[in-house]
Scaffold this motif. Structure first.
Motif, PDB file in Angstrom:
ATOM      1  N   MET A 128       0.848  -1.181   0.000  1.00 29.48           N
ATOM      2  CA  MET A 128       0.000   0.000   0.000  1.00 29.48           C
ATOM      3  C   MET A 128       0.888   1.236   0.000  1.00 29.48           C
ATOM      4  O   MET A 128       1.744   1.402   0.874  1.00 29.48           O
ATOM      5  CB  MET A 128      -0.905  -0.002   1.233  1.00 29.48           C
ATOM      6  N   THR A 129       0.688   2.101  -0.987  1.00 26.57           N
ATOM      7  CA  THR A 129       1.479   3.316  -1.124  1.00 26.57           C
ATOM      8  C   THR A 129       0.613   4.525  -0.800  1.00 26.57           C
ATOM      9  O   THR A 129      -0.513   4.648  -1.302  1.00 26.57           O
ATOM     10  CB  THR A 129       2.032   3.450  -2.550  1.00 26.57           C
ATOM     11  N   ILE A 130       1.146   5.408   0.043  1.00 29.89           N
ATOM     12  CA  ILE A 130       0.400   6.583   0.488  1.00 29.89           C
ATOM     13  C   ILE A 130       1.170   7.830   0.083  1.00 29.89           C
ATOM     14  O   ILE A 130       2.363   7.961   0.402  1.00 29.89           O
ATOM     15  CB  ILE A 130       0.199   6.553   2.014  1.00 29.89           C
ATOM     16  N   GLU A 131       0.514   8.731  -0.613  1.00 27.09           N
ATOM     17  CA  GLU A 131       1.168   9.947  -1.062  1.00 27.09           C
ATOM     18  C   GLU A 131       1.349  10.929   0.088  1.00 27.09           C
ATOM     19  O   GLU A 131       0.507  11.012   0.980  1.00 27.09           O
ATOM     20  CB  GLU A 131       0.333  10.609  -2.168  1.00 27.09           C
ATOM     21  N   GLY A 132       2.455  11.668   0.048  1.00 28.82           N
ATOM     22  CA  GLY A 132       2.722  12.678   1.064  1.00 28.82           C
ATOM     23  C   GLY A 132       4.193  12.726   1.416  1.00 28.82           C
ATOM     24  O   GLY A 132       5.006  11.978   0.862  1.00 28.82           O
ATOM     25  N   SER A 133       4.548  13.599   2.339  1.00 29.03           N
ATOM     26  CA  SER A 133       5.920  13.730   2.794  1.00 29.03           C
ATOM     27  C   SER A 133       6.067  13.024   4.137  1.00 29.03           C
ATOM     28  O   SER A 133       5.428  13.421   5.125  1.00 29.03           O
ATOM     29  CB  SER A 133       6.282  15.214   2.932  1.00 29.03           C
ATOM     30  N   PHE A 134       6.875  11.980   4.151  1.00 30.52           N
ATOM     31  CA  PHE A 134       7.030  11.170   5.347  1.00 30.52           C
ATOM     32  C   PHE A 134       8.513  10.943   5.625  1.00 30.52           C
ATOM     33  O   PHE A 134       9.356  11.073   4.740  1.00 30.52           O
ATOM     34  CB  PHE A 134       6.347   9.806   5.180  1.00 30.52           C
ATOM     35  N   GLU A 135       8.800  10.576   6.859  1.00 31.49           N
ATOM     36  CA  GLU A 135      10.163  10.215   7.230  1.00 31.49           C
ATOM     37  C   GLU A 135      10.116   8.972   8.104  1.00 31.49           C
ATOM     38  O   GLU A 135       9.110   8.678   8.757  1.00 31.49           O
ATOM     39  CB  GLU A 135      10.839  11.353   7.986  1.00 31.49           C
ATOM     40  N   ALA A 136      11.201   8.223   8.111  1.00 31.18           N
ATOM     41  CA  ALA A 136      11.289   7.025   8.948  1.00 31.18           C
ATOM     42  C   ALA A 136      12.698   6.486   8.893  1.00 31.18           C
ATOM     43  O   ALA A 136      13.405   6.654   7.898  1.00 31.18           O
ATOM     44  CB  ALA A 136      10.307   5.962   8.484  1.00 31.18           C
ATOM     45  N   LYS A 137      13.106   5.840   9.963  1.00 32.32           N
ATOM     46  CA  LYS A 137      14.337   5.073   9.983  1.00 32.32           C
ATOM     47  C   LYS A 137      13.991   3.609   9.674  1.00 32.32           C
ATOM     48  O   LYS A 137      12.903   3.149  10.015  1.00 32.32           O
ATOM     49  CB  LYS A 137      14.999   5.168  11.360  1.00 32.32           C
ATOM     50  N   PRO A 138      14.894   2.880   9.043  1.00 29.60           N
ATOM     51  CA  PRO A 138      14.622   1.471   8.780  1.00 29.60           C
ATOM     52  C   PRO A 138      14.335   0.708  10.072  1.00 29.60           C
ATOM     53  O   PRO A 138      15.091   0.804  11.039  1.00 29.60           O
ATOM     54  CB  PRO A 138      15.924   0.977   8.135  1.00 29.60           C
TER      55      PRO A 138
ATOM     56  N   LYS B  91      -8.953   1.853  -2.533  1.00 32.11           N
ATOM     57  CA  LYS B  91      -8.677   2.131  -3.935  1.00 32.11           C
ATOM     58  C   LYS B  91      -7.877   3.419  -4.062  1.00 32.11           C
ATOM     59  O   LYS B  91      -7.800   4.228  -3.135  1.00 32.11           O
ATOM     60  CB  LYS B  91      -9.982   2.234  -4.724  1.00 32.11           C
ATOM     61  N   GLU B  92      -7.292   3.612  -5.230  1.00 32.02           N
ATOM     62  CA  GLU B  92      -6.548   4.842  -5.493  1.00 32.02           C
ATOM     63  C   GLU B  92      -7.432   6.056  -5.246  1.00 32.02           C
ATOM     64  O   GLU B  92      -8.565   6.113  -5.732  1.00 32.02           O
ATOM     65  CB  GLU B  92      -6.032   4.851  -6.938  1.00 32.02           C
ATOM     66  N   GLY B  93      -6.923   7.002  -4.474  1.00 29.67           N
ATOM     67  CA  GLY B  93      -7.680   8.197  -4.153  1.00 29.67           C
ATOM     68  C   GLY B  93      -8.365   8.145  -2.802  1.00 29.67           C
ATOM     69  O   GLY B  93      -8.791   9.188  -2.282  1.00 29.67           O
ATOM     70  N   ASP B  94      -8.493   6.948  -2.209  1.00 25.59           N
ATOM     71  CA  ASP B  94      -9.067   6.841  -0.864  1.00 25.59           C
ATOM     72  C   ASP B  94      -8.106   7.441   0.152  1.00 25.59           C
ATOM     73  O   ASP B  94      -6.898   7.527  -0.073  1.00 25.59           O
ATOM     74  CB  ASP B  94      -9.335   5.374  -0.511  1.00 25.59           C
ATOM     75  N   GLU B  95      -8.642   7.835   1.298  1.00 30.84           N
ATOM     76  CA  GLU B  95      -7.832   8.435   2.348  1.00 30.84           C
ATOM     77  C   GLU B  95      -7.656   7.458   3.507  1.00 30.84           C
ATOM     78  O   GLU B  95      -8.477   6.554   3.715  1.00 30.84           O
ATOM     79  CB  GLU B  95      -8.476   9.730   2.849  1.00 30.84           C
ATOM     80  N   ILE B  96      -6.586   7.671   4.264  1.00 32.47           N
ATOM     81  CA  ILE B  96      -6.284   6.812   5.402  1.00 32.47           C
ATOM     82  C   ILE B  96      -5.607   7.668   6.469  1.00 32.47           C
ATOM     83  O   ILE B  96      -4.952   8.666   6.151  1.00 32.47           O
ATOM     84  CB  ILE B  96      -5.379   5.634   4.976  1.00 32.47           C
ATOM     85  N   THR B  97      -5.781   7.287   7.719  1.00 33.07           N
ATOM     86  CA  THR B  97      -5.135   7.985   8.825  1.00 33.07           C
ATOM     87  C   THR B  97      -3.910   7.200   9.264  1.00 33.07           C
ATOM     88  O   THR B  97      -3.987   5.979   9.438  1.00 33.07           O
ATOM     89  CB  THR B  97      -6.097   8.130  10.022  1.00 33.07           C
ATOM     90  N   LEU B  98      -2.788   7.876   9.441  1.00 33.17           N
ATOM     91  CA  LEU B  98      -1.600   7.197   9.934  1.00 33.17           C
ATOM     92  C   LEU B  98      -0.821   8.121  10.850  1.00 33.17           C
ATOM     93  O   LEU B  98      -0.792   9.338  10.663  1.00 33.17           O
ATOM     94  CB  LEU B  98      -0.714   6.688   8.804  1.00 33.17           C
ATOM     95  N   TYR B  99      -0.212   7.516  11.857  1.00 31.79           N
ATOM     96  CA  TYR B  99       0.603   8.231  12.836  1.00 31.79           C
ATOM     97  C   TYR B  99       1.969   7.567  12.909  1.00 31.79           C
ATOM     98  O   TYR B  99       2.083   6.345  12.817  1.00 31.79           O
ATOM     99  CB  TYR B  99      -0.053   8.190  14.221  1.00 31.79           C
ATOM    100  N   GLY B 100       3.014   8.381  13.105  1.00 31.42           N
ATOM    101  CA  GLY B 100       4.340   7.811  13.209  1.00 31.42           C
ATOM    102  C   GLY B 100       5.383   8.784  12.688  1.00 31.42           C
ATOM    103  O   GLY B 100       5.082   9.948  12.394  1.00 31.42           O
TER     104      GLY B 100
END
Length: 223
Positions: A1-11, A58-67
């Protein structure tokens, strides 16, 4: 699942994901598979109602994520050293982004012949090989197959019994533990475990720990 936006994370870090307006009371913790300039990706397997919901987006749907949450693998300590990345089952997910950050890694993916088609296994092998030499092991105990003496460290994620065996093969093994989580900030205490002789929270103190310091009581019972 790919989510568009600016994100950061360490491996090795994870995000908490939840569908907008869905039935979910709690978010689902999912390891970061990859991060690029304009998107973040998560690899998961449908095993319950939460991941089933994700699979229907589906493409264009929204999702909430924290992290991101957690400490991640010690990449800076082994950036240019020889490292084995060993994943079992869905434990292969965080290794893709980890391999991107290391200069001299080898990837070993342990997969069950019942879980994937031949085409899926080939696809995964080719995908991971874009970042490091990759070997797929089918229905194999990797702890008995690899020459661990050539590695400076082992970084792994997967079944605890697999990670327990790996800690017996090398002194520098770093494991990513998978536990049920409700909050990801150490408040609910649902992900506690014994590490280095004390009770810790996997979400806040981990999920990555030095393998030799983890208590594998449940895994040892399976041997």
């Amino acid at each position: 699942m790919t989510i568009e936006g600016s994100f950061e994370a360490k491996p090795g870090q994870f995000y908490m994901l939840r569908g907008i307006g869905s039935f979910m009371t709690l978010s689902r913790p999912i390891s970061v598979f990859d991060v690029e300039a304009d998107k973040i990706a998560f690899m998961y397997r449908v095993v319950g109602e939460g991941t089933k919901y994700f699979s229907k987006l589906k493409e264009g749907d929204e999702i909430t994520l924290y992290g991101p949450y957690g400490n991640g693998y010690p990449v800076s300590d082994y950036k240019d050293k020889k490292v084995a990345l060993i994943g079992g089952g869905m434990g292969i997910a965080p290794l893709f982004y980890l391999a991107k950050q290391l200069d001299n890694a080898e990837i070993h993916l342990g997969l069950n012949s019942r879980d994937l088609t031949a085409e899926q296994k080939q696809y995964l092998g080719q995908l991971y090989a874009t970042h490091a030499p990759t070997t797929i092991h089918i229905d194999t105990d990797m702890s008995e197959k690899l020459d661990f003496s050539k590695y400076d460290a082992v970084m792994t994620c997967g079944p605890e019994i697999m990670m327990y065996k790996l800690t017996k093969k090398h002194e520098n093994v770093y494991v990513s533990l998978e536990k049920y989580m409700g909050c990801a900030v150490g408040a609910c205490l649902s992900c506690t475990c014994d590490v280095a002789g004390k009770r810790v929270k996997v979400c806040k103190d981990g999920p990555v720990f030095k393998g030799s310091e983890v208590s594998y009581d449940d895994a040892i019972k399976l041997l």
